[in-house]
Design a protein around this motif. Sequence first.
Motif, PDB file in Angstrom:
ATOM      1  N   GLY A   3     -24.258  17.587  16.299  1.00 40.67           N
ATOM      2  CA  GLY A   3     -26.208  16.926  15.636  1.00 40.67           C
ATOM      3  C   GLY A   3     -25.351  17.847  15.022  1.00 40.67           C
ATOM      4  N   SER A   4     -25.324  18.924  14.259  1.00 41.18           N
ATOM      5  CA  SER A   4     -25.811  18.899  12.596  1.00 41.18           C
ATOM      6  C   SER A   4     -24.336  17.925  12.225  1.00 41.18           C
ATOM      7  N   THR A   5     -23.613  17.712  12.016  1.00 43.22           N
ATOM      8  CA  THR A   5     -22.918  17.332  11.310  1.00 43.22           C
ATOM      9  C   THR A   5     -23.624  15.574  10.844  1.00 43.22           C
ATOM     10  N   GLN A   6     -24.064  15.251  12.395  1.00 40.90           N
ATOM     11  CA  GLN A   6     -24.777  13.670  12.156  1.00 40.90           C
ATOM     12  C   GLN A   6     -26.204  13.743  11.576  1.00 40.90           C
ATOM     13  N   ARG A   7     -27.080  15.036  11.716  1.00 40.71           N
ATOM     14  CA  ARG A   7     -27.826  15.070  10.672  1.00 40.71           C
ATOM     15  C   ARG A   7     -27.774  14.934   9.348  1.00 40.71           C
ATOM     16  N   ILE A   8     -26.251  15.552   8.519  1.00 42.64           N
ATOM     17  CA  ILE A   8     -26.465  15.197   7.255  1.00 42.64           C
ATOM     18  C   ILE A   8     -26.801  14.232   6.428  1.00 42.64           C
ATOM     19  N   GLY A   9     -26.182  12.275   7.473  1.00 40.23           N
ATOM     20  CA  GLY A   9     -25.964  11.721   7.441  1.00 40.23           C
ATOM     21  C   GLY A   9     -27.637  10.338   6.765  1.00 40.23           C
ATOM     22  N   ALA A 148     -14.270  17.850   5.100  1.00 38.06           N
ATOM     23  CA  ALA A 148     -14.906  17.399   6.116  1.00 38.06           C
ATOM     24  C   ALA A 148     -16.049  17.496   7.612  1.00 38.06           C
ATOM     25  N   GLU A 149     -16.448  18.900   7.304  1.00 37.03           N
ATOM     26  CA  GLU A 149     -18.233  19.462   7.682  1.00 37.03           C
ATOM     27  C   GLU A 149     -18.802  19.440   6.885  1.00 37.03           C
ATOM     28  N   TRP A 150     -19.066  19.234   6.170  1.00 36.18           N
ATOM     29  CA  TRP A 150     -19.884  18.751   4.998  1.00 36.18           C
ATOM     30  C   TRP A 150     -20.751  17.532   5.036  1.00 36.18           C
ATOM     31  N   SER A 151     -19.471  16.420   5.297  1.00 36.84           N
ATOM     32  CA  SER A 151     -19.651  15.065   5.109  1.00 36.84           C
ATOM     33  C   SER A 151     -20.715  14.467   6.624  1.00 36.84           C
ATOM     34  N   ASP A 152     -20.803  13.319   5.773  1.00 36.48           N
ATOM     35  CA  ASP A 152     -21.322  12.452   6.566  1.00 36.48           C
ATOM     36  C   ASP A 152     -20.185  11.706   7.379  1.00 36.48           C
ATOM     37  N   PRO A 153     -20.793  11.724   8.953  1.00 35.76           N
ATOM     38  CA  PRO A 153     -19.992  11.408   9.828  1.00 35.76           C
ATOM     39  C   PRO A 153     -19.364  10.030   9.193  1.00 35.76           C
ATOM     40  N   ARG A 154     -20.325   9.065   9.133  1.00 41.91           N
ATOM     41  CA  ARG A 154     -20.044   7.619   8.225  1.00 41.91           C
ATOM     42  C   ARG A 154     -19.430   7.308   7.326  1.00 41.91           C
ATOM     43  N   ARG A 155     -19.032   8.688   6.834  1.00 39.20           N
ATOM     44  CA  ARG A 155     -18.531   8.313   5.296  1.00 39.20           C
ATOM     45  C   ARG A 155     -17.511   9.236   5.277  1.00 39.20           C
ATOM     46  N   ARG A 156     -17.349  10.273   6.227  1.00 37.44           N
ATOM     47  CA  ARG A 156     -15.844  11.515   5.954  1.00 37.44           C
ATOM     48  C   ARG A 156     -14.398  10.483   5.292  1.00 37.44           C
TER      49      ARG A 156
END
Length: 428
Positions: A3-9, A148-156
Amino acid sequence: MSGSTQRIGADPIAGARSRKAIYAATIGNVMEWYDFGVFAYLAGALALNFFPKENPSSALLSTFLVFGVGLVFRPLGGIVIGRMGDLRGRKPALILTILMMAAGTVIIGVLPTYASIGVGAPVLLLAARLLQGFSTGGEWGGSTAFMAEWSDPRRRGFYTSFQQMSVAGGSLLGVGFSALLTSSLGVEAINDWAWRIPFLVGGLFGPIGLWLRREVDETPPFQAVVAEGDAGESSTFTHALQAFGFTILWTVAFYVFLTYMPTYTRTQLNLTAAQALWASTASLLALVVLIPIMGALSDRLGRKPLLLTSCALCFILPIPAFYVLTQGASFPVVVLIQIVFSLAISLFSGAGPAAIAEIFPTRGRSTWMSSSYALAVAIFGGFAPYIAQRLIDLTGSKMAPTGFVMAAAVISFLTIAGLRETAHAPLR
């Protein structure tokens, strides 16, 4: 954690913080890999200054041996600095690596030569190289995990490809600056004193990189792991073995086709020193352009198709390409072939950072990824220039390095074929 990575995007503010962190890490990484790579591009001058001049071939081999032994410290750096990244955070680990690299680079730039102090010169050169190797052991895995941990998961795939783009970019700066100096000052000046300039310039990058990395925040997934305490999935030795096999072709292709090629084209194909460096500059420039394109493509097609295609190309291309090179290829043909090699590498380097980070759960990612990657580089990549040169000396064949690359391609192909596709899955 996902969820924390999803919020980035999803969150525009978080997205801006993400881009700032990734760009800062990228610029710092360029500086780090300039410092590390310039050693190989000035191998000929270092051989003349730090080893006896009576046997040029032996001196060159000794220089490449120092290059390789320096990378032996990468696994140790991966364990120590990677562990620091898992315990104290990715950010402080990356600050430490850039300071250590700058120190090692400046030391090389001011070292006395063999003519001045004898055998003490190569010993001091090795010590400085070990410091650089220790730094890179923590840098690669730490920066890859950070991106990787700062990336938007859709554009990792796209964002983490900046890690490899910055590796190639740092190498490009190193070879480009070396080529410019060689063209403007001449080979005699480079061999006499001007070889020191790129190392001293590299030392200036330390304060700049320190400022950049102090200005970014810690990654959300790491903060989530800290909040979870001992709960959650941990990285394992099995993950490390997968990453080790994954890395073998990656490092062999990079160090043979890019790092070793200026020496190969100069000593085996009779290019001038300036031509050899400019050919590698062109190939690295192509790589810098291609890597983010391939990273973005891996977000659409998946990681495995690009990785497996790269393995296949690195198995098929070496023999015909080296055959053309050894038949008296002109300078433009040499440049074209090196750019083709860059295309093959870009398929791996675009998808690779995301794919290797996705092998590991966040808990322990920095330690296990850094150490397994660094061990593969130390064994197969760091000694690749030495192995390639040694194979030529032993066999008398200029084609000898092809077998080394092809064997690495087979090992990595089999490893990657057994991995699951992770392109569209959240980080664990």
